[in-house]
Design an enzyme around this catalytic site. Sequence first.
Site, PDB file in Angstrom:
ATOM      1  N   ASP A  60       0.869  -1.177   0.000  1.00  0.00           N
ATOM      2  CA  ASP A  60       0.000   0.000   0.000  1.00  0.00           C
ATOM      3  C   ASP A  60       0.903   1.224   0.000  1.00  0.00           C
ATOM      4  OD1 ASP A  60      -1.752   2.068   0.370  1.00  0.00           O
ATOM      5  OD2 ASP A  60      -2.840   1.141   2.041  1.00  0.00           O
ATOM      6  N   SER A 137       2.762   8.256 -15.929  1.00  0.00           N
ATOM      7  CA  SER A 137       2.172   9.585 -15.803  1.00  0.00           C
ATOM      8  C   SER A 137       1.041   9.730 -16.813  1.00  0.00           C
ATOM      9  CB  SER A 137       3.226  10.674 -15.993  1.00  0.00           C
ATOM     10  OG  SER A 137       2.672  11.946 -15.699  1.00  0.00           O
ATOM     11  N   TYR A 151      -5.557  15.904 -10.023  1.00  0.00           N
ATOM     12  CA  TYR A 151      -4.934  14.727 -10.631  1.00  0.00           C
ATOM     13  C   TYR A 151      -3.722  15.165 -11.460  1.00  0.00           C
ATOM     14  CZ  TYR A 151      -4.288  10.656 -13.654  1.00  0.00           C
ATOM     15  OH  TYR A 151      -3.753   9.593 -14.340  1.00  0.00           O
ATOM     16  N   LYS A 155       0.377  14.289 -10.984  1.00  0.00           N
ATOM     17  CA  LYS A 155       1.215  13.727 -12.044  1.00  0.00           C
ATOM     18  C   LYS A 155       2.348  14.671 -12.423  1.00  0.00           C
ATOM     19  CE  LYS A 155      -0.743   9.730 -12.638  1.00  0.00           C
ATOM     20  NZ  LYS A 155      -0.008   8.490 -12.319  1.00  0.00           N
ATOM     21  N   THR A 186      -8.585   0.557 -19.726  1.00  0.00           N
ATOM     22  CA  THR A 186      -8.336  -0.137 -18.465  1.00  0.00           C
ATOM     23  C   THR A 186      -9.480   0.188 -17.500  1.00  0.00           C
ATOM     24  OG1 THR A 186      -7.133   1.677 -17.401  1.00  0.00           O
ATOM     25  CG2 THR A 186      -5.852   0.202 -18.833  1.00  0.00           C
TER      26      THR A 186
END
Length: 292
Positions: A60, A137, A151, A155, A186
């Site tokens: 984790d 990334s 987000y 990145k 995905t």
Amino acid sequence: MSEGKLTWLITGCSSGFGLALARPAQANGHNVIATSRNPSRTPELVEKFTKKGGEWIRLDQDEQDCGRVIEDIEARGLAIDVLVNSAGIGMTGPAECFTEEEVHQVMETNFFGPYRLMRAAAPHMRKRRSGMIVNFSSGSGMEAVQSLGVYGASKAALDGITKTLHKEMQDFNVRVLLLYLGAFNTPMVTRTGAVCKSIDPDYEGTTTEKLFTALSTGNFAVPGDHVKATQAIYDVVMGKGIGEGHEKEMILPLGRDMAARIKESRDRLDHMVEVFGEICNNVNVDEAPKAT
């Protein structure tokens, strides 16, 4: 990297790119240590992978001592040749709507976690004068995208430390590769979280609102085939196929929409220089007068 059996440590293997990369690495005879936050949630996947000779451990990366995993592996006499930071989370919403807790959550998983693992792996690779670190990334780390501010910031932070480590490790024959990815098929497409706070009606009809709705519902075009992209990543790591002769490259972009993002970024930079290039070059300290 193209010679011999390598030991890979890959994060985020319960699905997506992590799992997709673990499979060809294992199929090609490498020693793969797959990781996920909670292996007990995917027992059949873990069993299938371990029966083929792989190892699956809990990791984790939100935990501050997650780098201990690397120390434990190295202490067993296993030298980690390739560290792949694939695990990450997405969250969408106007930049003003994020709570402090939501910002911390995204930054923990997308920046601090990979950085902790990089920080643990780099000294071992440096001392051996070999190894590779691969960080995943996104185009939103390169160029701003409405509703992906936090987000993108996570990145962009990862981008900065990856590029720096790439330069620092060159003297020690350690490769560091940054992957810029567009949208791929995905599970992350349908797992992008939305901010808890309701967005203000002012945003109705704006690009921000439209992107927020699309991203939070998963209702948008996904042009990228992650299996094809994974093969490209594997080839670049191994220095084969498209990767042959390009072992010193810092960045691998993947995805048709990523190519569009690159053009957007280049156009913005060109415009910046066109508008402010003259003043940029004329704010220097004046030269001292020459002695007579």
